[in-house]
Design a protein around this motif. Structure first.
Motif, short mmCIF file in Angstrom:
data_model
loop_
_atom_site.label_atom_id
_atom_site.label_comp_id
_atom_site.label_asym_id
_atom_site.label_seq_id
_atom_site.Cartn_x
_atom_site.Cartn_y
_atom_site.Cartn_z
N LEU A 264 90.29 22.66 4.30
CA LEU A 264 89.57 22.61 5.58
C LEU A 264 89.44 24.00 6.19
O LEU A 264 88.40 24.34 6.76
CB LEU A 264 90.29 21.67 6.55
CG LEU A 264 90.35 20.20 6.15
CD1 LEU A 264 91.11 19.39 7.19
CD2 LEU A 264 88.94 19.64 5.97
N TYR A 265 90.50 24.80 6.09
CA TYR A 265 90.43 26.17 6.61
C TYR A 265 89.38 26.98 5.87
O TYR A 265 88.74 27.87 6.45
CB TYR A 265 91.79 26.85 6.51
CG TYR A 265 92.68 26.60 7.71
CD1 TYR A 265 92.34 27.11 8.97
CD2 TYR A 265 93.85 25.87 7.60
CE1 TYR A 265 93.15 26.87 10.07
CE2 TYR A 265 94.67 25.62 8.70
CZ TYR A 265 94.31 26.14 9.93
OH TYR A 265 95.09 25.90 11.02
N THR A 266 89.19 26.70 4.59
CA THR A 266 88.19 27.43 3.82
C THR A 266 86.78 26.99 4.20
O THR A 266 85.87 27.81 4.32
CB THR A 266 88.42 27.21 2.31
OG1 THR A 266 89.74 27.62 1.96
CG2 THR A 266 87.41 28.01 1.49
N ILE A 267 86.58 25.68 4.42
CA ILE A 267 85.27 25.18 4.84
C ILE A 267 84.90 25.71 6.22
O ILE A 267 83.83 26.28 6.43
CB ILE A 267 85.27 23.64 4.83
CG1 ILE A 267 85.43 23.12 3.39
CG2 ILE A 267 83.99 23.10 5.46
CD1 ILE A 267 85.62 21.63 3.29
N ASP A 268 85.76 25.49 7.18
CA ASP A 268 85.68 26.09 8.52
C ASP A 268 84.27 26.09 9.10
O ASP A 268 83.78 27.10 9.60
CB ASP A 268 86.21 27.54 8.45
CG ASP A 268 86.39 28.15 9.85
OD1 ASP A 268 86.71 27.39 10.77
OD2 ASP A 268 86.19 29.36 9.98
N ASN A 269 83.58 24.93 9.06
CA ASN A 269 82.27 24.85 9.69
C ASN A 269 82.38 24.21 11.08
O ASN A 269 83.47 23.87 11.53
CB ASN A 269 81.27 24.10 8.80
CG ASN A 269 81.67 22.65 8.58
OD1 ASN A 269 82.51 22.11 9.30
ND2 ASN A 269 81.11 22.02 7.55
N ALA A 270 81.25 24.01 11.73
CA ALA A 270 81.26 23.52 13.11
C ALA A 270 81.80 22.10 13.22
O ALA A 270 82.29 21.69 14.28
CB ALA A 270 79.85 23.59 13.69
N HIS A 271 81.73 21.32 12.12
CA HIS A 271 82.21 19.95 12.17
C HIS A 271 83.71 19.86 11.94
O HIS A 271 84.38 18.99 12.51
CB HIS A 271 81.48 19.10 11.09
CG HIS A 271 80.00 19.32 11.09
ND1 HIS A 271 79.22 19.17 12.21
CD2 HIS A 271 79.16 19.69 10.08
CE1 HIS A 271 77.96 19.44 11.91
NE2 HIS A 271 77.89 19.77 10.64
N VAL A 272 84.23 20.77 11.12
CA VAL A 272 85.65 20.74 10.75
C VAL A 272 86.50 21.54 11.73
O VAL A 272 87.63 21.16 12.04
CB VAL A 272 85.82 21.31 9.32
CG1 VAL A 272 87.27 21.56 9.00
CG2 VAL A 272 85.19 20.36 8.31
N ARG A 273 85.94 22.62 12.26
CA ARG A 273 86.74 23.58 13.05
C ARG A 273 87.45 22.95 14.25
O ARG A 273 88.62 23.25 14.48
CB ARG A 273 85.85 24.73 13.50
CG ARG A 273 86.61 25.92 14.09
CD ARG A 273 85.67 27.06 14.40
NE ARG A 273 84.91 27.47 13.24
CZ ARG A 273 83.59 27.37 13.14
NH1 ARG A 273 82.88 26.89 14.16
NH2 ARG A 273 82.96 27.76 12.04
N PRO A 274 86.80 22.07 15.03
CA PRO A 274 87.51 21.51 16.20
C PRO A 274 88.80 20.78 15.84
O PRO A 274 89.76 20.80 16.61
CB PRO A 274 86.48 20.56 16.81
CG PRO A 274 85.16 21.13 16.40
CD PRO A 274 85.38 21.67 15.02
N ALA A 275 88.84 20.19 14.66
CA ALA A 275 90.05 19.46 14.25
C ALA A 275 91.18 20.40 13.87
O ALA A 275 92.34 19.99 13.80
CB ALA A 275 89.72 18.54 13.06
N LEU A 276 90.86 21.68 13.62
CA LEU A 276 91.87 22.64 13.21
C LEU A 276 92.44 23.40 14.39
O LEU A 276 93.42 24.14 14.24
CB LEU A 276 91.27 23.64 12.21
CG LEU A 276 90.70 23.03 10.92
CD1 LEU A 276 90.03 24.12 10.08
CD2 LEU A 276 91.78 22.33 10.12
#
Length: 277
Positions: A264-276
């Motif tokens: 997920l840290y590698t993907i790090d797009n606008a959809h994934v980032r808030p969850a991180l």
């Protein structure tokens, strides 16, 4: 501008031989400013302004006296000391960046880590101001190669990987990411996927790959990461929205979320980032 009053102060202690000149000048009718100059005696002096705006004479005189008083408290005197009898060391000229880079590459080409540590430390001290860094470890010198973005250093840095020192490997991979040589990507990929590699080194290896890859290849590498996610997360991680992705992520167990955290840290797009966050 008319000079009304000037005081010259001197300071001498050890190898320090400084002068400080303060001027009270009339810049307009009944308006005054306080200017000063300072530096090593006999050299070109730096200039400054104590009063950014012109003042009435009484106020300007107070500023003038206050500045003189502050310097006297620091050891300055109106009595000029004898000129130094010993030779004055000339100011060191800034080193030519190309010559500096050649020196660094020469040091990195040493055959052993011990040679590199010793020789690079001498090199780093030679390009810094005296006393700025008495000793730098090899890791800091490697980091400096990355800061300088020395592409030619990349093959030499690769030779140092695998020393068993996690901090050194971290610095090496970080520097390789900044040096800009895409030919080292396969080597860094091995470090990013090796289970024996520490988490910090794996993480910086992925960042280095993305930094080296360029926009087109970065998109391809990120696309591969989606396939590493559980099937329930792939589409929402790619297309969102973020709220739907967070809801899907919440359905996984703690262990499952931990296992995909690096992906997920590698993907790090606008959809994934808030969850991180």
């Amino acid at each position: 501008m008319k000079l009304t009053r000037r005081t010259t102060l001197f300071y001498r202690e050890g190898t320090s031989d400084k002068v400080y000149e303060v001027d009270l000048c009339e810049s307009a009718p009944e308006r005054y400013v306080v200017n000063y100059r300072y530096g090593r005696r006999g050299a070109t002096l730096k200039e400054g302004v104590e009063t950014p705006q012109a003042l009435p004479l009484a106020a300007a005189e107070k500023a003038f006296d206050r500045l003189i008083s502050s310097k006297v408290k620091k050891g300055y005197s109106e009595t000029a000391p004898d000129a130094p009898t010993g030779p004055i060391r000339p100011r060191q000229k800034p080193q030519d960046p190309a010559a500096r880079d050649r020196k660094l590459l020469t040091r990195l080409g040493a055959q052993t880590s011990a040679d590199i540590a010793s020789q690079l430390s001498q090199f780093v001290r030679s390009i810094l101001q005296p006393g700025e860094a008495e000793r730098w470890p090899l890791e800091r010198v490697i980091w400096r190669a990355g800061e300088l973005k020395l592409k030619a250093a990349a093959p030499l840095l690769v030779r140092l990987l695998g020393s068993g020192n996690a901090l050194r490997d971290y610095c090496l991979i970080w520097a390789l990411g900044w040096c800009g040589d895409q030919s080292v990507i396969p080597v860094i990929e091995q470090w990013s996927s090796d289970a024996r590699t520490g988490d910090a080194v794996r993480h910086i290896a992925r960042e280095a790959i993305l930094k080296l890859a360029g926009e087109s290849l970065s998109r391809q590498l990120r696309a591969i990461q989606f396939d590493r996610l559980p099937e329930a997360l792939r589409d929402v991680a790619c297309y969102g929205p973020a709220e739907v992705f967070e809801a899907a992520l919440a359905t996984l167990s703690d262990q499952e979320r931990f296992n995909i955290l690096e992906t997920l840290y590698t993907i790090d797009n606008a959809h994934v980032r808030p969850a991180l966050l």
